[in-house]
Motif scaffolding. Structure first.
Motif, PDB file in Angstrom:
ATOM      1  N   TRP A  18       0.835  -1.191   0.000  1.00 22.63           N
ATOM      2  CA  TRP A  18       0.000   0.000   0.000  1.00 22.63           C
ATOM      3  C   TRP A  18       0.875   1.247   0.000  1.00 22.63           C
ATOM      4  CZ3 TRP A  18      -4.960  -0.411   3.428  1.00 22.63           C
ATOM      5  CH2 TRP A  18      -5.688  -1.534   3.028  1.00 22.63           C
ATOM      6  N   ASP A  34      -6.378   2.111  -5.744  1.00 25.80           N
ATOM      7  CA  ASP A  34      -7.217   1.055  -6.310  1.00 25.80           C
ATOM      8  C   ASP A  34      -8.601   1.122  -5.664  1.00 25.80           C
ATOM      9  OD1 ASP A  34      -8.409  -1.203  -7.321  1.00 25.80           O
ATOM     10  OD2 ASP A  34      -6.704  -2.524  -6.933  1.00 25.80           O
ATOM     11  N   TYR A  35      -9.412   2.052  -6.146  1.00 23.55           N
ATOM     12  CA  TYR A  35     -10.749   2.259  -5.577  1.00 23.55           C
ATOM     13  C   TYR A  35     -11.649   1.055  -5.809  1.00 23.55           C
ATOM     14  CZ  TYR A  35      -9.336   7.125  -5.077  1.00 23.55           C
ATOM     15  OH  TYR A  35      -8.682   8.275  -4.722  1.00 23.55           O
ATOM     16  N   LEU A  47     -10.762  -2.138  -5.702  1.00 25.48           N
ATOM     17  CA  LEU A  47     -10.467  -3.097  -4.637  1.00 25.48           C
ATOM     18  C   LEU A  47     -11.095  -2.641  -3.319  1.00 25.48           C
ATOM     19  CD1 LEU A  47      -8.927  -5.605  -3.517  1.00 25.48           C
ATOM     20  CD2 LEU A  47      -7.045  -4.050  -3.039  1.00 25.48           C
ATOM     21  N   VAL A  89      -2.947   0.179  -4.102  1.00 27.57           N
ATOM     22  CA  VAL A  89      -2.684   0.896  -5.355  1.00 27.57           C
ATOM     23  C   VAL A  89      -2.670  -0.054  -6.547  1.00 27.57           C
ATOM     24  CG1 VAL A  89      -1.410   2.804  -4.294  1.00 27.57           C
ATOM     25  CG2 VAL A  89      -0.175   0.748  -4.986  1.00 27.57           C
ATOM     26  N   LEU A  90      -2.905   0.539  -7.708  1.00 29.72           N
ATOM     27  CA  LEU A  90      -2.777  -0.166  -8.978  1.00 29.72           C
ATOM     28  C   LEU A  90      -1.305  -0.182  -9.380  1.00 29.72           C
ATOM     29  CD1 LEU A  90      -5.804   1.567 -10.734  1.00 29.72           C
ATOM     30  CD2 LEU A  90      -5.731  -0.790  -9.886  1.00 29.72           C
ATOM     31  N   THR A  91      -0.961  -0.856 -10.447  1.00 27.61           N
ATOM     32  CA  THR A  91       0.438  -0.930 -10.880  1.00 27.61           C
ATOM     33  C   THR A  91       1.012   0.441 -11.234  1.00 27.61           C
ATOM     34  OG1 THR A  91      -0.297  -1.473 -13.116  1.00 27.61           O
ATOM     35  CG2 THR A  91       0.321  -3.315 -11.687  1.00 27.61           C
TER      36      THR A  91
END
Length: 187
Positions: free
Chosen positions: A33, A170-171, A173, A163-165
């Motif tokens: 995170w 990452d909303y 998730l 977070v995304l890559t």
């Protein structure tokens, strides 16, 4: 003893409202995170700054959200005030003073009292992702003991999010996690 069931306004019994479809929350690894300040995620605005004693509580129309840690921050319902627009539904309210960092998702339009801030997401995120973030903001409350206020520090409060890559929150998730929790189907 007689067996009876009480009905609620929704027409469902109390027993029915205690049944949830969700049994097992999603699991995730928090080691990746990333920290974000609230000002990176939200437009932070000071509320309307009304005093409850100047409002008419006899006509119960609009929620009055104050610096309380109870009842989703709603301390009363008041009459709509001419020339003062209520805050929009879907905002997050945060107490900067009083019960500092009492943080709630507001699902109805509302008026706000003193030292109350609103957070409007910079991204289009649903209420479940906002509820996830509300929980993380509340976790910072311990830093505001002994009369310390969050009036000046609120934009700089840091929370860690999945977070995304590409490093953005990452909303999806967050939303899915909240939806997977027991009783989330009742929200």
């Amino acid at each position: 003893m007689k067996n009876f069931s009480l009905e609620r306004e929704s027409g469902k019994t109390i027993k029915d409202t205690l049944i949830t479809k969700n049994k097992t929350p999603l699991k995730f690894d928090v080691s990746n995170w990333k920290p974000f300040t609230l000002s990176e995620l939200f437009y932070i605005k000071y509320g309307v700054n009304l005093e409850l004693f100047n409002c008419n509580e006899e006509i119960k129309d609009i929620n009055f959200v104050a610096r309380t840690s109870e009842n989703n921050g709603v301390s009363s319902k008041v009459e709509r005030i001419n020339n003062i627009l209520p805050q929009d539904a879907g905002l997050i309210s945060v107490a900067g003073g009083g019960s500092v960092l009492s943080t709630f998702y507001q699902d109805e339009p509302f008026y706000s009292g003193r030292d109350l801030y609103t957070l409007r997401s910079k991204e289009n995120i649903d209420k479940y992702a906002k509820l996830f973030i509300v929980t993380l903001i509340k976790r910072e409350k311990y830093k505001y003991s002994y009369g310390r206020q969050a009036n000046k520090t609120l934009p700089y409060i840091e929370i860690k999010l999945p977070v995304l890559t590409d490093g953005t929150p990452d909303y999806f998730l967050m939303s899915n996690y909240m939806k997977s929790l027991p009783y989330a189907d009742k929200i």
